[in-house]
Write an enzyme that holds these catalytic residues in place. Structure first.
Site, short mmCIF file in Angstrom:
data_model
loop_
_atom_site.label_atom_id
_atom_site.label_comp_id
_atom_site.label_asym_id
_atom_site.label_seq_id
_atom_site.Cartn_x
_atom_site.Cartn_y
_atom_site.Cartn_z
N SER A 118 0.81 -1.21 0.00
CA SER A 118 0.00 0.00 0.00
C SER A 118 0.85 1.27 0.00
O SER A 118 0.31 2.37 0.02
CB SER A 118 -0.92 0.00 1.23
OG SER A 118 -0.16 -0.14 2.42
N HIS A 139 -2.95 -3.08 -5.54
CA HIS A 139 -3.32 -2.72 -4.17
C HIS A 139 -4.83 -2.83 -3.99
O HIS A 139 -5.59 -1.96 -4.39
CB HIS A 139 -2.83 -1.29 -3.86
CG HIS A 139 -3.19 -0.82 -2.49
ND1 HIS A 139 -3.38 0.52 -2.21
CD2 HIS A 139 -3.40 -1.49 -1.32
CE1 HIS A 139 -3.69 0.64 -0.93
NE2 HIS A 139 -3.71 -0.56 -0.39
N GLU A 151 -6.05 -0.36 -6.78
CA GLU A 151 -5.08 0.65 -7.21
C GLU A 151 -3.96 -0.08 -7.95
O GLU A 151 -3.25 -0.91 -7.37
CB GLU A 151 -4.54 1.36 -5.96
CG GLU A 151 -3.98 2.72 -6.21
CD GLU A 151 -3.58 3.42 -4.90
OE1 GLU A 151 -3.53 4.66 -4.92
OE2 GLU A 151 -3.32 2.75 -3.88
N ASN A 189 -3.08 6.08 0.02
CA ASN A 189 -2.49 6.34 1.33
C ASN A 189 -1.76 7.66 1.43
O ASN A 189 -1.56 8.17 2.54
CB ASN A 189 -1.57 5.18 1.72
CG ASN A 189 -2.38 4.01 2.23
OD1 ASN A 189 -3.35 4.17 2.96
ND2 ASN A 189 -1.99 2.80 1.84
#
Length: 296
Positions: A118, A139, A151, A189
């Site tokens: 991540s 991800h 992702e 993130n």
């Protein structure tokens, strides 16, 4: 593509294995711990039972899904004959680099190697591998069987062909893939973790309590859960690891983890998985009771 290896039977790994298996793939779920494999398979069975109860799948679908998963404690055996490997081990740079070095030796050169990281650089991971053009970030979001987003992160060397295959595969899994570039934290993130960190700073500085901070964000910003509850759900150790990756990558103090977060992780207060974080989960997995440390 018919056979997929998933490395790591934890929260993300078993969710990824569940998702591929439910879509008809043969899944080889690999973890060095037999106990983790048993726990992961139990989680998959429980989640499938919940889906059966809701009427979203049949009992037959459940049995087919479980039947599509084979468990292994030896990576060498687990990756034989696979078309794709999805690594979902702990968010630790050294561990992931070591896994990909092994995969480079164990897998044929046409096997696509994906990581569920991540935050960690895909380019750095790919540097451990012969033919780095086959390494890509995939991800998934938690809980994997439910969340639609994947992702997709291209490393510096990731080929167009591999990117297209993984984008198309994500659609086949019923997901919505979104391609982003390879910088620390990617998109998800890079935006989420500073918000969580700022919520922890707000608590640390005494601006508001746990319940108050989460209530403001839920009712004022229409977030389904507050940032402190979300941090507990993700795992405070995972949040700290991601923030450290971004801080190291950008050298920008805005990504420096709050001292309260650091102390909580050192004390083993990791959130839902440890039974306590910002909330107390000893009686319920729901964030209904603020942890004793944060009661006014």
């Amino acid at each position: 593509m018919k056979t997929v290896a998933v490395i790591g039977a934890g929260t993300m790994g078993n969710g990824i294995a569940h998702t591929f298996a439910q879509s008809g793939f043969t899944v080889k779920l690999i973890d060095i711990s037999e106990k983790s494999l048993e726990k992961g398979m139990q989680t998959i069975a429980t989640n499938l039972d919940r889906m059966v109860a809701k009427g979203s799948i049949s009992e037959e679908d459940k049995h087919k899904t479980i039947g599509n998963i084979i468990t292994y404690t030896d990576m060498k055996d687990g990756v034989v004959g696979v078309d794709l490997v999805v690594e979902a081990a702990t968010e630790n740079v050294g561990l992931k680099l070591n896994i990909f070095k092994q995969l480079s030796d164990l897998c044929a050169h046409n096997v696509i190697l994906a990581t569920n990281t991540s935050s960690i650089s895909i380019t750095q991971i790919a540097a451990q591998v012969v033919h780095p053009e086959r390494v890509i970030g995939m991800h998934f979001m938690n809980p994997v069987p439910i969340m639609k987003l994947v992702e997709i992160i291209r490393g510096y060397s990731t080929s167009d062909e591999v990117t297209k295959i993984i984008m198309d595969l994500s659609v086949q899994l019923g997901k919505i893939p979104t391609e982003v570039n390879d910088y620390p934290g990617f998109v998800a993130n890079r935006i989420l973790m500073p918000m969580i960190n700022e919520a922890i700073e707000t608590l640390y500085n005494g601006v508001g309590g746990v319940y108050e901070i989460d209530t403001v964000m839920k009712l004022g910003m229409a977030h389904p859960m507050g940032p402190l509850q979300l941090a507990d759900f993700i795992g405070l150790d995972v949040c700290l690891s991601i923030l450290n990756v971004m801080y190291d990558g950008f050298k920008n103090p805005k990504y420096a983890p709050c001292p309260l977060l650091v102390n909580m992780v050192m004390a083993g207060k990791l959130g839902v998985k440890s039974g306590e974080g910002f909330y107390d989960y000893s009686e319920s997995k729901k964030a209904e009771k603020v942890a004793k440390q944060f009661l006014k």
